[in-house]
Design an enzyme around this catalytic site. Sequence first.
Site, PDB file in Angstrom:
ATOM      1  N   LYS A 111       3.013   7.133  45.446  1.00 37.62           N
ATOM      2  CA  LYS A 111       3.013   7.526  43.802  1.00 37.62           C
ATOM      3  C   LYS A 111       1.589   8.041  43.384  1.00 37.62           C
ATOM      4  O   LYS A 111       1.630   8.838  42.436  1.00 37.62           O
ATOM      5  CB  LYS A 111       3.751   6.473  42.914  1.00 37.62           C
ATOM      6  CG  LYS A 111       5.168   6.455  43.252  1.00 37.62           C
ATOM      7  CD  LYS A 111       5.731   5.459  41.948  1.00 37.62           C
ATOM      8  CE  LYS A 111       7.276   5.482  42.059  1.00 37.62           C
ATOM      9  NZ  LYS A 111       7.870   4.731  40.817  1.00 37.62           N
ATOM     10  N   LYS A 192      16.160  11.363  51.526  1.00 36.76           N
ATOM     11  CA  LYS A 192      16.990  10.963  50.511  1.00 36.76           C
ATOM     12  C   LYS A 192      17.199  11.605  49.350  1.00 36.76           C
ATOM     13  O   LYS A 192      16.165  12.137  48.627  1.00 36.76           O
ATOM     14  CB  LYS A 192      16.231   9.439  49.923  1.00 36.76           C
ATOM     15  CG  LYS A 192      17.089   8.242  49.740  1.00 36.76           C
ATOM     16  CD  LYS A 192      16.404   7.123  49.501  1.00 36.76           C
ATOM     17  CE  LYS A 192      16.653   6.401  47.966  1.00 36.76           C
ATOM     18  NZ  LYS A 192      16.006   5.291  47.724  1.00 36.76           N
ATOM     19  N   LYS A 195      15.928  11.730  42.457  1.00 37.05           N
ATOM     20  CA  LYS A 195      15.624  12.442  41.287  1.00 37.05           C
ATOM     21  C   LYS A 195      14.091  12.896  41.223  1.00 37.05           C
ATOM     22  O   LYS A 195      13.732  14.109  40.888  1.00 37.05           O
ATOM     23  CB  LYS A 195      15.850  11.940  39.977  1.00 37.05           C
ATOM     24  CG  LYS A 195      15.344  10.430  39.952  1.00 37.05           C
ATOM     25  CD  LYS A 195      16.226   9.491  38.908  1.00 37.05           C
ATOM     26  CE  LYS A 195      15.862   7.777  39.136  1.00 37.05           C
ATOM     27  NZ  LYS A 195      16.858   7.080  38.221  1.00 37.05           N
TER      28      LYS A 195
END
Length: 327
Positions: A111, A192, A195
């Site tokens: 991230k 995967k 969103k």
Amino acid sequence: MPRVFSGIQPTGELHLGNLLGAVRNWVEDQHRADSFYCVVDLHALTVPGEPGALGRQTLDLAAALLACGLDPEVCTLFVQSHVPEHTSLGWIMQCTTSFGELRRMTQFKDKSQGQESVSAGLFSYPALQAADILLYDTDQVPVGEDQRQHIELTRDVAERFNARYGDTFVVPAATIPRAGARVMDLQQPERKMSKSTSGDAGIVRLDDDPAVVVKKFKRAVTDSLGEVRLDVDHQPGVTNLLSILAASTGRSPEEVAGAYDQYGPLKADTGEAVVELLRPIQERLGELRSDPGAVAEALRRGADKAGGVAAEVLERAERSIGLLPRR
Ligand code: TRP
């Protein structure tokens, strides 16, 4: 009954991957466990979002979870920031987790990579997650594979705390959902459905219109092999369709695979099955969206129930570590 805890971030609309991968298991678990489900809005603050949007997203996610079948009379559904014990224990966890442990977390590496500004909260995020879990004397944490490392860290921190300050926390275990529920992106089936990484055509949103759902499946990426087999390595797109169709209709992927030999009918039937799966959820979602007061009220009751448990465990932790009791 075992105590179950899990959390979900209010960072985007719920999609088919969340439903088949996580939320459906939660709906089942609520009847066989004392279940706590938390919309982790404080975790969502670790990455920049649109100013002021978080509250609306939190309410909307809660409505979606209720529409999927979480029953506030059966489980405890609540918002993380409504139970301030999370931040209090979160701080204690930050002070009992080492910099080195946090630096090894792969989710942080993913991230933070390429971001021009990374918050301190994104780094210490797993300490807050440990607090979420430990605050409820949790036995089991149903999560996806990507969260396994955070649960391992939670166990390490709990064990170390117990050894150093005396028995305080229940040491939780991760329960990874049964296979077949891992939903991949319809356009990039090696990834995967998510969103944060998928384009719109690759994700099926909980409130996509039936016509949109059918179209997305019609356009799903497959391959040029021309046979219908369960083979993640060579036919990821086809395998994904088979597992979605199986999960949506309660059949096994093998059984479903045996019923097709062409891609067209497989895509059409998977689209239809998902439309049927979503139909009752969309109906309930419509009702709940027109009655936000009812959702807010369910969350208030959830926070009251959660707060009762959390306050006791926090006090236990504060005593153990040696903070001065207020009374
Ligand atoms: N980190 C989890 C995720 O990104 C969300 C989460 C926060 C969570 N606190 C939790 C999951 C506690 C399980 C238990 O999906």
